[in-house]
Design an enzyme around this catalytic site. Sequence first.
Site, mmCIF file in Angstrom:
data_model
loop_
_atom_site.group_PDB
_atom_site.id
_atom_site.type_symbol
_atom_site.label_atom_id
_atom_site.label_comp_id
_atom_site.label_asym_id
_atom_site.label_seq_id
_atom_site.Cartn_x
_atom_site.Cartn_y
_atom_site.Cartn_z
ATOM 1 N N GLU A 136 0.851 -1.205 0.000
ATOM 2 C CA GLU A 136 0.000 0.000 0.000
ATOM 3 C C GLU A 136 0.879 1.244 0.000
ATOM 4 O O GLU A 136 0.689 2.172 0.783
ATOM 5 C CB GLU A 136 -0.931 0.005 1.213
ATOM 6 C CG GLU A 136 -1.720 -1.288 1.371
ATOM 7 C CD GLU A 136 -2.711 -1.249 2.524
ATOM 8 O OE1 GLU A 136 -3.906 -1.118 2.228
ATOM 9 O OE2 GLU A 136 -2.308 -1.344 3.678
ATOM 10 N N CYS A 157 -11.179 1.053 7.066
ATOM 11 C CA CYS A 157 -10.604 2.278 7.637
ATOM 12 C C CYS A 157 -11.132 3.532 6.945
ATOM 13 O O CYS A 157 -11.207 4.594 7.566
ATOM 14 C CB CYS A 157 -9.092 2.226 7.523
ATOM 15 S SG CYS A 157 -8.496 1.688 5.914
HETATM 16 ZN ZN LIG Z 1 -8.392 3.425 4.474
#
Ligand SMILES: [Zn+2]
Length: 634
Positions: free
Chosen positions: A298, A397
């Site tokens: 990521e 998230c």
């Molecule tokens: Zn996120």
Amino acid sequence: MGTIGPVLPTTGALRPLGLDQVRLTGGFWGERQQRNAKATIPHAHHWLEQTGWLGNFHLAATDDLAPHRRRGREFSDSEVYKLAEAMAWEIARGGNAPLDELSTVVAAAQEPGGYLNTMFGRPGQAPRYSDLTWGHELYCYGHLIQAGVARLRGGVRDALTNAAVRAADHVCVEFGPSGRQALCGHPEIEMALVELYRATGTARYLDQARLFVDRRGQATLPDIELGRAYFQDDIPIRERGVFAGHAVRALYLACGAVDVAVETGDDKLLAAVVRQWEATVAARTYLTGGMGSRHEGEAFGDDYELPNDRAYIETCAAVASVMLSWRLLLATGEARFADLAERTLFNVVAASTSLDGRAFFYANPLQQRSAGEALDRSRPWPRASSSERAPWRDVSCCPTNVARTIASLGGYVATADGGGIQLHQYAGGTVTSGDTALTVATAYPWNGTVRIRVDRTADAPWSLSLRVPAWAGEAMLVTPEGAKRVGPGYAVVSRAWCAGDQVRLKLPVAPRWTDADPRIDAVRGCVAVERGPLVYCAESVDHDPAVALDAVNVDRSAPLSERPLPALGRDVVALDLPAPTTSAAGNGWPYGSSSTAEAEPGNLTLVPYHLWANRGPATMRVWLPVAPSTPDRR
Ligand SMILES: [Zn+2]
């Protein structure tokens, strides 16, 4: 009451006006703020109950949390805290949300001594702090503390603020100079501790934040397969040249470092983060403002490694980038930080959420090659894997991160200093600072005209500063003294004001072609179209099924004509242009000498990127190949 905002430095070039001073009454962001309150916050609350992530706190409070009964990933507590923060801002700006109920549940799960996490420390669970690399315990505290600060800023002391302070005190003992010399794998607590220091005046929170910032980069965390750069533990932030590793972690750490630098007068640390921001914006940022080019880790990629179809651009990284730009703007007063925040808000944060406020992108690529299937909205989905926004994800998230940002968005719009008021983002609403009150009326970004009326003012002269974005090149400013052209940066109107005075800023939002640095190989030979702060894209739902978006070519001398697109909202502008398609012959081997494909005439419709994927599964592209020029026959 003091200012109500997410970031309130004690010093800096500019003083933020809070969401109590900047009210968004309608238009692009005002409508999204209402949708956030009515749809997104209740939606997230529903899913936290549905998934059992909130139930974990109930079970922890009743000593009933055997490991097999706990639900969610190791960081799921943080989603409850981010929702609590969103509710706290929503209440602070005059809305309603069932925060008391949530706060009671959270506080009841806290243990004597301040420890609070539903994943660790109970019989059958791993011991506290036994997995700092992946356990997210300090990360979760960071979000708890930010939720507590939001409540304190709203003038309330309750179970949530008490829990946040107790957790912070616990961290200062447990990880202080004579405690564990350790770090959390995911930065976040640094900026939370600084903000708690700002909200309470308790210096040890700032000391602890500085300690965490300085401790990172000393190879405290293990050397994992992705390297210590994944969690920014490879190089001290003071020595780094560009953001690298996991994008959200890098940007959260940078926010904490700016906060520490500002509060301790550490100009070198501030300069180090500014340098990294510049290097990252210069070579590691997408046209949308998105950051993070790699699914693996990521992470930020190398310089100019900015693929469109495989772009990661996590929504949380965009939120983090806005948080960082706002901090740098407050510290320096420089328009470039507000420019990037605007680009990121309109093109990633706005894109992340569906028009109904109940579905969310995790990744925000600039090209979607396959339309995929319509998502079943009744269940959570794996992350980063579809052309449609999902109602919830196993790693969720982003929705709560967007919810807290939109609820507090009024706190990211305007500032004041000794000389007057500065408007950095344009949104319809009211702005008050001391004796001065303004009304901002605008249909921005659809229309480039922003009208500011002085409703109330003191007699002494003061300056109104209006940001002219770099993309505008030039704008027209009309004041009581007359009209003049102004360039990028801040257009400043200094005068003795009277109630009723008006200023008009006219930003040129006509569509424009945008090129990329040739070193961004992924888009070489392509152009994009922007209109004002909005990036546009071609979406398959506007085209005949026979038109493949990967076969279009555009001629940049072609006219771009505007038309309304009410299907996607009031004021929404779509663009049409002639664009021939060339379907390459498929010979079973996609390489060879020059293509013999014939061009066929066609038309292309472009829609604002942030609105794509609201009309069912679709393919999409932002960067458009330029038609090969006619061969030179000399
Ligand atoms: Zn996120």
